[in-house]
Design a protein around this motif. Structure first.
Motif, short mmCIF file in Angstrom:
data_model
loop_
_atom_site.label_atom_id
_atom_site.label_comp_id
_atom_site.label_asym_id
_atom_site.label_seq_id
_atom_site.Cartn_x
_atom_site.Cartn_y
_atom_site.Cartn_z
N GLU A 232 36.44 -12.90 1.53
CA GLU A 232 37.79 -13.27 1.11
C GLU A 232 38.23 -12.47 -0.13
N THR A 233 37.28 -12.26 -1.05
CA THR A 233 37.59 -11.45 -2.23
C THR A 233 37.93 -10.02 -1.83
N VAL A 234 37.17 -9.48 -0.88
CA VAL A 234 37.43 -8.13 -0.41
C VAL A 234 38.79 -8.05 0.28
N ARG A 235 39.12 -9.06 1.07
CA ARG A 235 40.44 -9.08 1.73
C ARG A 235 41.57 -9.12 0.70
N ARG A 236 41.38 -9.94 -0.34
CA ARG A 236 42.40 -9.97 -1.40
C ARG A 236 42.54 -8.61 -2.06
N GLY A 237 41.39 -7.95 -2.28
CA GLY A 237 41.41 -6.64 -2.90
C GLY A 237 42.16 -5.62 -2.06
N GLU A 238 41.91 -5.62 -0.76
CA GLU A 238 42.61 -4.68 0.11
C GLU A 238 44.11 -4.96 0.11
N LEU B 185 23.51 -4.52 -11.67
CA LEU B 185 23.57 -3.18 -11.12
C LEU B 185 24.39 -3.17 -9.83
N PRO B 186 25.06 -2.06 -9.53
CA PRO B 186 25.74 -1.97 -8.23
C PRO B 186 24.72 -1.85 -7.12
N ASP B 187 25.10 -2.24 -5.91
CA ASP B 187 24.20 -2.04 -4.77
C ASP B 187 24.90 -1.23 -3.68
N ARG B 188 24.12 -0.74 -2.76
CA ARG B 188 24.65 0.14 -1.72
C ARG B 188 25.66 -0.58 -0.84
N ASP B 189 25.42 -1.86 -0.57
CA ASP B 189 26.36 -2.59 0.27
C ASP B 189 27.73 -2.70 -0.40
N GLY B 190 27.72 -2.98 -1.71
CA GLY B 190 28.99 -3.06 -2.44
C GLY B 190 29.72 -1.73 -2.44
N TRP B 191 28.97 -0.66 -2.65
CA TRP B 191 29.53 0.70 -2.59
C TRP B 191 30.21 0.94 -1.25
N GLN B 192 29.52 0.60 -0.17
CA GLN B 192 30.06 0.86 1.16
C GLN B 192 31.27 -0.01 1.47
N ARG B 193 31.22 -1.29 1.02
CA ARG B 193 32.39 -2.14 1.23
C ARG B 193 33.61 -1.53 0.56
N SER B 194 33.43 -1.07 -0.67
CA SER B 194 34.51 -0.44 -1.40
C SER B 194 35.01 0.81 -0.69
N ALA B 195 34.09 1.67 -0.27
CA ALA B 195 34.47 2.92 0.40
C ALA B 195 35.22 2.64 1.70
N ASP B 196 34.80 1.63 2.44
CA ASP B 196 35.48 1.29 3.69
C ASP B 196 36.91 0.82 3.43
N VAL B 197 37.09 -0.02 2.40
CA VAL B 197 38.43 -0.49 2.06
C VAL B 197 39.31 0.68 1.62
N LEU B 198 38.78 1.52 0.72
CA LEU B 198 39.59 2.64 0.22
C LEU B 198 39.95 3.62 1.33
N PHE C 191 45.80 -6.35 -2.29
CA PHE C 191 46.29 -5.94 -3.62
C PHE C 191 46.55 -4.44 -3.63
N LEU C 192 45.63 -3.65 -3.12
CA LEU C 192 45.78 -2.20 -3.13
C LEU C 192 46.92 -1.75 -2.22
N LEU C 193 47.07 -2.39 -1.08
CA LEU C 193 48.18 -2.02 -0.18
C LEU C 193 49.52 -2.32 -0.83
N GLU C 194 49.60 -3.45 -1.54
CA GLU C 194 50.84 -3.76 -2.25
C GLU C 194 51.10 -2.73 -3.34
N ALA C 195 50.05 -2.32 -4.06
CA ALA C 195 50.20 -1.33 -5.13
C ALA C 195 50.66 0.01 -4.56
N VAL C 196 50.17 0.38 -3.39
CA VAL C 196 50.63 1.60 -2.73
C VAL C 196 52.12 1.49 -2.42
N GLY C 197 52.54 0.31 -1.94
CA GLY C 197 53.95 0.11 -1.66
C GLY C 197 54.82 0.25 -2.90
#
Length: 293
Positions: free
Chosen positions: A78-84, A116-129, A86-92
């Protein structure tokens, strides 16, 4: 090369009046570009801001930072969905303001992390971006990842990390937003880091090591401007600094702005513009002399 200034030199940009006052002050200080913080479209008359900018012959640049509740590295879906969202609104918002790019720490929450960051968090971020970058490309907006220091994110602090992240997104619409203040903390050699970033530079901040007047700290700006020319960067170079008396407590806490190091913000702005213009002109002369040798 165009020279800009961040709204935070003037105020925290939390109201229409704040932004309009920052526009007036920016033009009076001789700048071509005003960089805006993240704007909530429900609270701002974006079309009105565009009209005012056009009347002042002022270009706008958009930025944003992910709040903790929108952290796209989070294991909580849910946090990741909110983040995506948020970013789409910012793009608009960037699109509606006529901006060709949106910059800032948009790949993780903008805060100090305790783990520390982990690989799963990195990939979640990269997929959203990657998804957001696709939408942004259709809107004519490039995404520029601001590489901030370790106290403001745990995910990407250096150019090498930023390039690896871009590769993992697979996107051709994600670039790097470099900042001399942050590079002075994180890069072994900021000048070499600029050269490494090369064509991937999409936006550039100058900031002194103490966030004060340019030339008053330990950053050597001459080779920085030389490296930008070598990299072929001809975009916006913007001064980012903070006017503590006019900032809200949240912003001061996130960026650790505990003391006033700029003083008279109008005088600071004029000095920064002159400093950047002189550094650029000197770099052009050096490049011409070297090329003619």
């Amino acid at each position: 090369m165009e020279f800009g200034i961040h709204t935070f030199v003037w105020n925290d940009g939390q109201s229409q009046k704040d932004i309009e006052q920052a526009m007036e002050a920016t033009r009076a200080a001789g700048y071509a570009v005003l960089e805006l913080p993240g704007l909530d479209p429900a609270r701002f008359d974006l079309a009105g801001l565009v009209r005012r900018a056009e009347a002042l012959d002022l270009k706008l640049a958009a930025s944003a930072g992910l709040p903790p509740a929108c952290d796209v590295t989070s294991p909580d879906p849910e946090t990741v969905r909110r983040g995506e969202a948020f970013l789409l609104e910012a793009v608009g918002v960037a699109r509606d303001l006529g901006c060709s790019q949106m910059s800032g720490p948009i790949f993780s929450a903008h805060r100090k992390f305790d783990t520390l960051p982990d690989r799963d968090g990195w990939q979640r971020s990269a997929d959203v971006l990657a998804r957001v970058a696709g939408v942004a490309k259709e809107a004519g907006v490039a995404l520029c990842l601001e590489l901030v220091n370790r106290y403001e994110t745990n995910l990407i602090n250096t150019v090498a990390q930023g390039l690896a992240y871009i590769a993992d997104t697979g996107s051709d619409n994600i670039f790097l937003h470099l900042d001399t203040f942050h590079m002075n903390i994180e890069e072994a050699d900021p000048v070499q880091a600029i050269r490494l970033a090369g064509r991937h530079i999409g936006y550039f901040h100058v900031g002194e090591s103490n966030r004060g007047h340019l030339g008053s700290g330990c950053i050597d700006f001459a080779p920085v401007f030389d490296a930008l020319l070598e990299a072929g960067y001809d975009g916006i170079v913007s001064i980012e600094a903070f006017n503590p008396p006019a900032l809200n407590d949240h912003l001061k806490a996130v960026c650790a702005i505990w003391r006033d190091v700029i003083g008279d913000n109008a005088a600071f702005a004029r000095h920064a513009r002159t400093f950047m213009e002189m550094q650029h002109e000197a770099a052009l002369r050096r490049a011409a002399a070297y090329g003619g040798a």
